[in-house]
Design a protein around this motif. Structure first.
Motif: not given
Length: 544
Positions: A166, A168, A171, A173-177, A196
């Motif tokens: 996965r 960054p 991505q 969709v908006q995501k925090h990793m 995002e």
């Protein structure tokens, strides 16, 4: 402007003032008050505990007192109580605004800290193919980012083509990793990403924007804390095993199982270093079957620094640690897993090194238990295992082969015409013959095999992980040695020989010593009937 005027020597009247004040005499009677003192009057008349306590303290000590006051409307005041002619003045100063300003300053500082903590090390935008379109600042992670423009972001952050599943940079969709492992310019780091997608009017993703922070110090600190906690937990559990287990095999098996769980391993070998037998695999735990050249591994570490060493064989990585106590080699622990999927980390190596002392203690107790067990399980005449110890040893191997699916062979031996030796040369010569047979048996087996005396002139060998043909070679060697034994006891003219039955075990079927021994004994009896001094093979369980 004076706060109050004196009317006579004992009576005071407060001025009209915006200062909130009251005067209470020595009889606790409210004598005077300012125009703005309604709240203080109410509190005194209601017997507010803080007022009464302050009055009593001022009356007793004749020293001023101070305290804070806040009402249900969140109005805050600072109360000063001063003595006067046996009574006390209560003067209040509202501090609501000042307190609010102080709280706002504290809150703003907290907000500023939050903003600083959320500051990023690197901002970016990549196109749909994951290539950098924008990077900032000019230097990040010690590298000039200008050269990254147009490059595949994965090749920058994961140059060894080991990007996470996965990513960054892909991505949708908006995501925090958080805690994503990276390797920029050959340096392993951990980064926290906030990303995002950029979507055009048609709803199509045209780019991915985001930022990342270097959180390596935090992640490593957290991992170090977890490692410390894990190390203490493992040490406690192995110590508990040490204190509660009286069987050397169970002790090492349980310690090995603990290592499998903690180290996420497939296999663990606990190898004892014994004076006569050399390296002996005392415990092998795990779900896989794998053979190792223990002597080669031991020799490869000869002269190497102490600590944990990684030895790679094919796709598997083996962590090896040699254990030493009081300058004497105790043994080694080998921990294995498929390192193409999950390489050994430095923290895991550190964990194994940290628990070396408790593992050494476990090995030391296992050796002591084993030594005491051997003393109680040896045949007095031959130093071979007695019948009880032989049964326990073989059944432990049968249980083990249920996992490995590797068969072993039981070799049942009965001396031919042994009574002639006793009748002709005496019982001392008979004892010598028994000892010589035992010595020969010991010389033809390996440290992992077992040799025992069932009683009288009956013996048994357990030969680990071999087929019948290999077992027959060793059996033939013993038969061929019998003339030499006759000569050594000065009975060359005698017919002393050996009839031998060989029975190959069947994994998951043969679990009891007596059942296997009965099949081997039946094969031996066939030899006795057909001329003696030879070898016969037992049938499979269904044929027996």
């Amino acid at each position: 402007m004076n706060l109050f005027k004196s009317l006579g020597r004992s009576k005071l009247v407060l001025d009209e003032s915006d200062i909130c004040a009251i005067y209470v005499d020595k009889r606790k009677a409210l004598v005077a008050q300012s125009d703005t003192s309604e709240s203080l009057v109410s509190l005194w008349e209601e017997g507010y505990p803080a007022f009464l306590d302050a009055y009593e303290q001022v009356s007793a000590s004749q020293e001023p007192q101070e305290f804070r006051l806040a009402d249900e409307r969140h109005i805050k005041c600072w109360i000063v109580v001063t003595p006067y002619e046996g009574g006390a003045f209560f003067v209040a100063r509202e501090t609501t605004l000042a307190d609010q300003m102080t709280e706002a300053l504290i809150e703003s500082r907290a907000m500023l800290k939050g903003l600083l903590d959320s500051a990023v090390d690197f901002s970016f935008e990549v196109d749909p193919l994951g290539r950098f379109k924008f990077v900032s600042p000019a230097v990040a992670f010690g590298e000039k980012t200008e050269s990254w423009i147009g490059k595949d972001a994965h090749s920058v952050f994961w140059p060894k083509d080991n990007a996470p599943g996965r990513s960054p940079f892909t991505q949708q969709v908006q995501k925090h990793m958080d805690g994503v492992s990276t390797e920029i310019a050959g340096i392993k780091r951990y980064a926290s990403f906030a990303v995002e997608p950029v979507i055009d009017e048609e709803g199509k993703i045209v780019a991915v924007r985001g930022s990342c922070r270097d959180v390596t110090e935090r992640i490593e600190a957290e991992r170090k804390t977890r490692l410390d906690n894990l190390r203490l937990s493992v040490q406690q559990r192995i110590t508990q095993i040490l204190n509660s287990t009286e069987n050397s095999q169970d002790l090492l098996d349980n310690a090995s199982k603990e290592l499998i769980q903690v180290m996420r391993a497939d296999l663990v070998w606990s190898v004892l270093k014994k004076y006569k037998e050399g390296l002996v695999p005392a415990s092998i735990c795990g779900d896989l079957d794998e053979e190792l050249d223990l002597d080669s591994i031991w020799e490869s570490l000869s002269g190497a620094d102490s600590g944990v060493h990684e030895i790679n064989i094919d796709s598997r990585g083996h962590l090896v640690i040699q254990l030493e106590s009081a300058g004497e080699d105790v043994g080694m622990v080998i921990i294995s897993r498929d390192t193409t999927i999950s390489p050994w980390s430095d923290l895991e190596k550190e964990l194994l090194a940290d628990i070396a002392d408790v593992l050494t203690a476990a090995f030391g107790k296992a050796k002591l238990i084993d030594r005491l067990y051997r003393l109680s399980s040896k045949d007095e005449l031959t130093d071979l295992l007695n019948r009880r110890a032989m049964r326990e040893g073989v059944e432990a191997r049968l249980k083990h082969q249920s996992r490995t699916k590797q068969a072993g062979c039981m070799v049942f031996i009965d001396l031919d015409h042994f009574k002639e030796v006793n009748d002709t040369l005496g019982h001392n010569a008979g004892d010598d013959a028994i000892r010589l047979v035992a010595e020969k048996m010991q010389s033809i087996i390996r440290p992992c095999d077992l040799a025992g005396r069932m009683g009288g002139d009956e013996f048994v060998l357990w030969i680990e992980d071999v087929d019948e043909e290999t077992a027959a070679v060793k059996a033939r060697e013993l038969i061929d040695y019998m003339p030499s034994i006759r000569e050594k006891i000065k009975g060359a003219h005698l017919r002393l020989g050996a009839s031998i039955g060989i029975c190959k075990s069947v994994p998951d079927v043969d679990l009891a010593f007596d059942v296997l021994a009965a099949r081997a004994d039946a094969a031996l009896y066939d030899v006795k009937k057909t001329g003696k001094n030879d070898i016969a093979f037992a049938g499979a369980p269904e044929e027996a």
